[in-house]
Design a protein around this motif. Sequence first.
Motif, PDB file in Angstrom:
ATOM      1  N   LYS A 413      32.601  76.420  61.693  1.00  0.00           N
ATOM      2  CA  LYS A 413      33.169  75.372  60.851  1.00  0.00           C
ATOM      3  C   LYS A 413      32.128  74.437  60.258  1.00  0.00           C
ATOM      4  CE  LYS A 413      36.649  71.695  61.070  1.00  0.00           C
ATOM      5  NZ  LYS A 413      37.563  72.240  60.072  1.00  0.00           N
ATOM      6  N   ASN A 414      31.035  74.202  60.973  1.00  0.00           N
ATOM      7  CA  ASN A 414      30.070  73.193  60.529  1.00  0.00           C
ATOM      8  C   ASN A 414      28.933  73.775  59.681  1.00  0.00           C
ATOM      9  OD1 ASN A 414      29.310  74.426  63.066  1.00  0.00           O
ATOM     10  ND2 ASN A 414      27.541  73.068  63.060  1.00  0.00           N
ATOM     11  N   HIS A 415      28.997  75.060  59.330  1.00  0.00           N
ATOM     12  CA  HIS A 415      27.940  75.669  58.528  1.00  0.00           C
ATOM     13  C   HIS A 415      28.432  75.889  57.094  1.00  0.00           C
ATOM     14  CE1 HIS A 415      25.434  77.484  62.073  1.00  0.00           C
ATOM     15  NE2 HIS A 415      25.483  76.162  62.074  1.00  0.00           N
ATOM     16  N   ILE A 416      27.586  75.472  56.149  1.00  0.00           N
ATOM     17  CA  ILE A 416      27.905  75.646  54.731  1.00  0.00           C
ATOM     18  C   ILE A 416      26.635  76.053  54.000  1.00  0.00           C
ATOM     19  CG2 ILE A 416      27.511  73.203  54.168  1.00  0.00           C
ATOM     20  CD1 ILE A 416      29.813  73.435  52.145  1.00  0.00           C
ATOM     21  N   ALA A 417      26.766  76.991  53.049  1.00  0.00           N
ATOM     22  CA  ALA A 417      25.614  77.490  52.295  1.00  0.00           C
ATOM     23  C   ALA A 417      25.687  76.972  50.864  1.00  0.00           C
ATOM     24  CB  ALA A 417      25.584  79.012  52.304  1.00  0.00           C
ATOM     25  N   SER A 418      24.512  76.814  50.250  1.00  0.00           N
ATOM     26  CA  SER A 418      24.435  76.342  48.864  1.00  0.00           C
ATOM     27  C   SER A 418      23.360  77.107  48.115  1.00  0.00           C
ATOM     28  CB  SER A 418      24.143  74.841  48.815  1.00  0.00           C
ATOM     29  OG  SER A 418      22.821  74.585  49.274  1.00  0.00           O
ATOM     30  N   THR A 419      23.518  77.202  46.794  1.00  0.00           N
ATOM     31  CA  THR A 419      22.472  77.743  45.920  1.00  0.00           C
ATOM     32  C   THR A 419      22.135  76.680  44.882  1.00  0.00           C
ATOM     33  OG1 THR A 419      24.206  78.780  44.567  1.00  0.00           O
ATOM     34  CG2 THR A 419      23.079  80.167  46.182  1.00  0.00           C
ATOM     35  N   ASP A 420      20.871  76.672  44.447  1.00  0.00           N
ATOM     36  CA  ASP A 420      20.471  75.635  43.505  1.00  0.00           C
ATOM     37  C   ASP A 420      19.741  76.232  42.310  1.00  0.00           C
ATOM     38  OD1 ASP A 420      17.790  76.108  44.206  1.00  0.00           O
ATOM     39  OD2 ASP A 420      17.804  74.562  45.743  1.00  0.00           O
ATOM     40  N   TYR A 421      19.362  75.329  41.397  1.00  0.00           N
ATOM     41  CA  TYR A 421      18.740  75.743  40.147  1.00  0.00           C
ATOM     42  C   TYR A 421      17.313  76.257  40.334  1.00  0.00           C
ATOM     43  CZ  TYR A 421      22.511  73.800  37.265  1.00  0.00           C
ATOM     44  OH  TYR A 421      23.713  73.560  36.657  1.00  0.00           O
ATOM     45  N   GLU A 422      16.735  76.048  41.512  1.00  0.00           N
ATOM     46  CA  GLU A 422      15.391  76.553  41.788  1.00  0.00           C
ATOM     47  C   GLU A 422      15.419  77.951  42.399  1.00  0.00           C
ATOM     48  OE1 GLU A 422      12.769  74.941  40.790  1.00  0.00           O
ATOM     49  OE2 GLU A 422      14.012  73.278  40.066  1.00  0.00           O
ATOM     50  N   GLY A 423      16.634  78.475  42.631  1.00  0.00           N
ATOM     51  CA  GLY A 423      16.768  79.814  43.215  1.00  0.00           C
ATOM     52  C   GLY A 423      16.754  79.820  44.722  1.00  0.00           C
ATOM     53  N   SER A 435      19.398  70.837  56.865  1.00  0.00           N
ATOM     54  CA  SER A 435      19.343  72.268  56.552  1.00  0.00           C
ATOM     55  C   SER A 435      18.787  73.018  57.751  1.00  0.00           C
ATOM     56  CB  SER A 435      18.466  72.509  55.325  1.00  0.00           C
ATOM     57  OG  SER A 435      17.125  72.166  55.604  1.00  0.00           O
ATOM     58  N   ILE A 436      19.394  74.144  58.074  1.00  0.00           N
ATOM     59  CA  ILE A 436      18.937  74.925  59.228  1.00  0.00           C
ATOM     60  C   ILE A 436      18.264  76.228  58.798  1.00  0.00           C
ATOM     61  CG2 ILE A 436      20.650  73.968  60.795  1.00  0.00           C
ATOM     62  CD1 ILE A 436      22.388  76.394  60.308  1.00  0.00           C
ATOM     63  N   MET A 437      18.358  76.569  57.506  1.00  0.00           N
ATOM     64  CA  MET A 437      17.711  77.785  57.022  1.00  0.00           C
ATOM     65  C   MET A 437      17.595  77.723  55.497  1.00  0.00           C
ATOM     66  SD  MET A 437      16.342  80.621  58.037  1.00  0.00           S
ATOM     67  CE  MET A 437      17.040  80.808  59.687  1.00  0.00           C
ATOM     68  N   GLU A 438      16.456  78.148  54.990  1.00  0.00           N
ATOM     69  CA  GLU A 438      16.248  78.232  53.552  1.00  0.00           C
ATOM     70  C   GLU A 438      15.717  79.607  53.192  1.00  0.00           C
ATOM     71  OE1 GLU A 438      13.801  75.199  51.957  1.00  0.00           O
ATOM     72  OE2 GLU A 438      15.277  73.585  52.247  1.00  0.00           O
ATOM     73  N   TYR A 439      16.273  80.190  52.158  1.00  0.00           N
ATOM     74  CA  TYR A 439      15.847  81.500  51.681  1.00  0.00           C
ATOM     75  C   TYR A 439      15.308  81.336  50.261  1.00  0.00           C
ATOM     76  CZ  TYR A 439      18.900  82.962  55.517  1.00  0.00           C
ATOM     77  OH  TYR A 439      19.500  83.110  56.742  1.00  0.00           O
ATOM     78  N   GLU A 440      14.071  81.747  50.046  1.00  0.00           N
ATOM     79  CA  GLU A 440      13.416  81.562  48.752  1.00  0.00           C
ATOM     80  C   GLU A 440      13.071  82.896  48.094  1.00  0.00           C
ATOM     81  OE1 GLU A 440      10.099  78.999  49.182  1.00  0.00           O
ATOM     82  OE2 GLU A 440      11.242  77.376  50.113  1.00  0.00           O
ATOM     83  N   GLU A 441      13.893  83.911  48.350  1.00  0.00           N
ATOM     84  CA  GLU A 441      13.617  85.236  47.806  1.00  0.00           C
ATOM     85  C   GLU A 441      13.852  85.324  46.305  1.00  0.00           C
ATOM     86  OE1 GLU A 441      14.775  84.756  50.770  1.00  0.00           O
ATOM     87  OE2 GLU A 441      13.294  85.828  51.950  1.00  0.00           O
TER      88      GLU A 441
END
Length: 620
Positions: A413-423, A435-441
């Motif tokens: 319930k407490n986890h939410i993902a987002s995408t932004d303009y930087e990819g 934030s608990i994880m960031e993916y920059e692929e």
Amino acid sequence: MDECSTGALVPAVKPEPKESSVGDLADPGSGNMGCPVHEKGLAEVDRDLLCPICMQVVKDAFLTACGHSFCYMCIKTHLSNKSDCPCCAQFLSTNQLFPNFLLDKLLKKTSARQISKNASPVEHFHQALHQGCEVSIKELDTLLALLAEKKRKMEQEEAERNMQILLDFLNCLRKQKVDELNEVQTHLQFIKEDIGAVERRRMELYRARDKYSVKLRMLGADDSIYGARKQWHSSTDNNTGALSGRGGMSIWNLPRKDASDSQYMTQTGLAIARKKRVHAQFGELQECYLQKRHQMVNQPYSQQEQDKGVIQREGYTAGLADFQTVLTTLTRYSRMRVIAELRHGDLFHSANIVSSIEFDCDYELFATAGVSRCIKVFDFSSVLNDPADVHCPVVEMPTRSKLSCLSWNKFTKNHIASTDYEGIVTVWDVNTRQSIMEYEEHEKRAWSVDFSCTEPTRLVSGSDDCKVGSADHHIHYYDLRNPSEPLHVFTGHGKAVSYVKFLSNYELASASTDSTLRLWNVRDNIPVRTFKGHTNEKNFVGLTVNREYIACGSETNEVFVYHKEISKPVTRHKFGSPDLDDADDDAGSYFISAVCWKSDSPTMLTANSQGTIKVLVLAA
């Protein structure tokens, strides 16, 4: 003078062939048995009649001093660049060119012979008459009789062909109409059977209603008798029997009668309104009914329908039951009502476009994100119960870049993902606001993200770098067990596809900037329906689905709701601009930017590019 081995020779003048007899038709010494000698000679002459420069039959033949013949224009053009013979390379000037009258004469005879050879018998006859050929009256009578007979025969054949064409058309038309008649008869049989089944069911409901009414009257009578006796004894003790008795009857009867009449009027009004909705969508409802009856002829109820609690009744086919569900859900609502509204405004950011709005897995919280570089989480019940326009979020998480999409984890319930303009794809913990994880692929702007419905630790994202995304106007349908190539590519949209959503295991909805939504059957890989009514040509206007309805935004600042079985909108709701006058030019620039159903309920979250968020509910 020696000839060049590769050059063209001056054509020798050959005697015209004499009229051949049958015995002279073949040259016994040649290999061309049965070939007329004059035709063989003509073929050889034809090869010698070609201009060595243009390789076409010589036109306006001119002879050179060295003995070669060319087209006048060909040799003149050649000599304007060079001063030699094209065949033997000897010196040559325009003063050494002479008309070749003999070759011209031969060419004319050859041309005339060729024309005569290709002429039809009628042309030969015309030519003979023009040349003064003597024909007797008897021969003319014979020719006229033959021509008349030939004319009658041709007219007869033409009439037969015309009759055959007409007959083929009529047979084809009859077959088409017979097929249509059979189809209409089949439809009438369906309708007759279903009318009988519905009439039986209606009589069952009437009998059940009468039974319940009798029971209610019996219970009411018992209560009345008991109340009257009690009131009688009370009135006897107080010497007010008559007044109390009358008062007791009025208290029991009058309010009940008024409530019944009001309820009857309300039900009548609702029935009339629902009938109007049926007539407004009658054409598409007719197609829907016939399609379902054809698909489910004498088909028993599926396990899914049994699980839904669909009561099996005599004469009620699965198709009729399915269509009744469509008719019920379609006519139940006619508008959208606002039950809550809030502003997504930010004092520090003038841009308030809400790019994404999503419920959590328990539908207790919802989150918003957009160009204001902040994820805001609201308590849904507080928004509904508090009439204030400005609601404080329970959680705010600032981001480095503008956000394009949100997705709550379907299990955590407490986890939410987002995408932004930087990819960048980021997973947030709402409790810690970190934030608990960031993916920059991704190498370019990321537009979408979604958590898996079966694997809590997996999510998928799409970007402008064409990784899990495409702008080729198609929908690429993959099996994650083999991501190297799609299972199927659905084509039909005229512009870029902006959203895709699953309604069920085999139903997929898509939105495009061609101002259409489309429904696809991924089990049979076929298009099902195209929805039109909203406007979407350049912006992301949102897409949300539940089991029966599809909703999207519009660049006219309206929310549109479609039933999945009907291509026209069921209803729409237009956002107002409370801060702007209707006459303001900027009022028309706003558009709906995000929509989200609250599960399969009639409630929906909506937001527009002005930062206005509304909670809408479908209403009658």
